[in-house]
Design a protein around this motif. Structure first.
Motif, mmCIF file in Angstrom:
data_model
loop_
_atom_site.group_PDB
_atom_site.id
_atom_site.type_symbol
_atom_site.label_atom_id
_atom_site.label_comp_id
_atom_site.label_asym_id
_atom_site.label_seq_id
_atom_site.Cartn_x
_atom_site.Cartn_y
_atom_site.Cartn_z
ATOM 1 N N ARG A 198 -5.010 -2.400 -8.139
ATOM 2 C CA ARG A 198 -3.716 -3.038 -7.957
ATOM 3 C C ARG A 198 -3.852 -4.540 -7.753
ATOM 4 N N GLU A 205 -6.420 2.497 -5.979
ATOM 5 C CA GLU A 205 -5.767 1.361 -5.324
ATOM 6 C C GLU A 205 -6.489 0.048 -5.574
ATOM 7 N N LYS A 208 0.860 -1.191 0.000
ATOM 8 C CA LYS A 208 0.000 0.000 0.000
ATOM 9 C C LYS A 208 0.892 1.236 0.000
#
Length: 199
Positions: free
Chosen positions: A105, A102, A77
């Motif tokens: 990902r 995010e 992260k």
């Protein structure tokens, strides 16, 4: 599979052996954590086998699987961007876009699995919040606090509530479920409608 442990053999070109070993361990941890069984799939033995290292190589770096998982999550992260400070809206939009991106990902499901296992693994979840989540929330709190101080946001704003109202819509959907165009901006504007200082 060649074992990536420290030894007296000649070093292969490229990354140092210890760095390659750590990367393989972290990647293996995240792959296991992203599996359907989540935290239950992760053990030092399973990580060692998947990464092609000995268990001692892992234990030299982390005392237990919980410490390894938290390190792997922190590695996966990326830190939130440092906002420019131009305005509260611009800063929040920048952060909201980063949060919404995010979910695309590779290891997005890892975080979902850890949160979902909080009741079974409370110590792991508490450490994850302390090491990974809270520093990121501090960035959001700082933007809201600056907005209060500049007069853009209401005096006496509950910062924790403001953070929750921003993060919730950006993180509660299933991993890899993409948001529509302009979603991050819409979330920020909906939040600001409720917390702007009265004119």
């Amino acid at each position: 599979m060649t074992e990536l442990t420290d030894g007296s053999a000649a070093r292969a070109p490229g990354r140092p052996r210890s760095e390659r070993a750590e990367k393989a361990i972290v990647e293996a941890t995240l792959d296991l954590l992203a599996a359907e069984s989540g935290v239950a799939a992760v053990s030092i033995e399973a990580v060692a086998a998947r990464a092609g290292v000995g268990k001692t190589t892992i234990y030299r770096r982390w005392p237990n699987k919980e410490a390894l998982i938290v390190h792997a999550l922190a590695t996966a992260k990326a830190p939130l961007p440092v906002p420019s400070g131009a305005s509260v809206r611009e800063d929040l939009v920048e952060l909201a876009r980063a949060l919404s991106a995010e979910r695309r990902r590779k290891h997005a499901r890892c975080f979902w699995n850890v949160v979902g296992s909080a009741e079974k693994h409370p110590e792991l979840y508490a450490r994850y919040r302390q090491v990974v989540i809270e520093p990121r929330r501090d960035v959001l709190r700082a933007v809201l606090q600056r907005g209060v101080e500049s007069g853009e946001l209401r005096a006496g704003l509950d910062l924790e509530l403001g953070v929750a109202m921003l993060v919730g819509p950006l993180t509660m959907r299933a991993p890899m479920e993409l948001f529509p165009e302009g979603y991050a901006e819409a979330v920020v504007d909906a939040l600001l409608d409720g917390i702007r200082a009265p004119k």
